[in-house]
Enzyme design. Structure first.
Site, short mmCIF file in Angstrom:
data_model
loop_
_atom_site.label_atom_id
_atom_site.label_comp_id
_atom_site.label_asym_id
_atom_site.label_seq_id
_atom_site.Cartn_x
_atom_site.Cartn_y
_atom_site.Cartn_z
N LYS A 1 3.09 0.76 2.60
CA LYS A 1 2.98 1.42 3.91
C LYS A 1 3.60 2.80 3.74
O LYS A 1 4.72 2.94 3.30
CB LYS A 1 3.72 0.66 5.00
CG LYS A 1 3.56 1.36 6.35
CD LYS A 1 4.32 0.67 7.45
CE LYS A 1 4.13 1.33 8.79
NZ LYS A 1 4.15 2.78 8.82
N GLU B 1 8.69 2.62 2.93
CA GLU B 1 8.55 2.38 4.37
C GLU B 1 8.31 0.90 4.64
O GLU B 1 8.75 0.36 5.64
CB GLU B 1 7.41 3.24 4.91
CG GLU B 1 7.05 3.02 6.35
CD GLU B 1 8.08 3.57 7.31
OE1 GLU B 1 7.99 3.25 8.51
OE2 GLU B 1 8.98 4.32 6.89
N ASP C 1 4.86 6.54 5.14
CA ASP C 1 5.53 7.10 6.30
C ASP C 1 4.86 8.43 6.64
O ASP C 1 5.22 9.48 6.10
CB ASP C 1 7.02 7.30 5.98
CG ASP C 1 7.86 7.49 7.22
OD1 ASP C 1 7.32 7.37 8.34
OD2 ASP C 1 9.06 7.77 7.07
#
Length: 154
Positions: free
Chosen positions: A15, A150, A17
């Site tokens: 994931k 993240e 950011d």
């Protein structure tokens, strides 16, 4: 979610950011929209040339707009200033292909859409493919935590 899903039917990605972005190419040209449907094409202008070079008459690609730090990790604080001061530092990390050449691909299996997307992105540019990470959800989650990422998307 604190723990990733288990089982063989899952894939796991980093994931990033950044800002969720839809990259669109059609008869009107290249456009970039935020998750809240705000047109940020002017802010992402340096990415438009690379998006236009993708071999397709039209597409809708789900991406994350990011800036990386010295370690190569996405840095949200740096992203916010880069959008206005250093747009040449922006990257798009592409993870899903929703439409291609006038065809709605959303009924196609995600794995197949991602294969088509991956094949259409040239290596080494400012548009990059978000590849699935090898391993189980628990292992990928653990490594993401250790690396201060993240998180993961499963």
């Amino acid at each position: 979610m604190e723990q990733p899903p288990t089982g063989d039917g899952w894939s796991h990605e980093t994931k990033f950011d950044g800002y969720g972005t839809q990259a669109i190419k059609d008869a009107d040209g290249i456009r970039f929209y935020t998750e809240t449907e705000i047109d940020w094409t002017a802010k992402y202008r340096p990415l438009a040339k690379e998006a236009a070079a993708l071999e397709a008459e039209s597409f809708i690609i789900e991406c994350e707009t990011i800036v990386t730090d010295e370690a190569g990790l996405s840095d949200f604080h740096a992203l916010r200033s880069a959008i206005t001061r250093r747009p040449q530092d922006l990257y798009l990390v592409a993870f899903d292909l929703l439409h291609l050449n006038g065809h709605d691909l959303r009924d196609m299996a995600l794995k197949n859409r991602r294969e088509i997307l991956h094949a259409s992105i040239l290596a080494g540019g400012r548009i990059q493919f978000s590849g699935a990470l090898p391993g189980t959800g628990d292992a990928v989650h653990h490594l993401a935590c250790e690396a201060n990422l993240e998180g993961i998307v499963s």
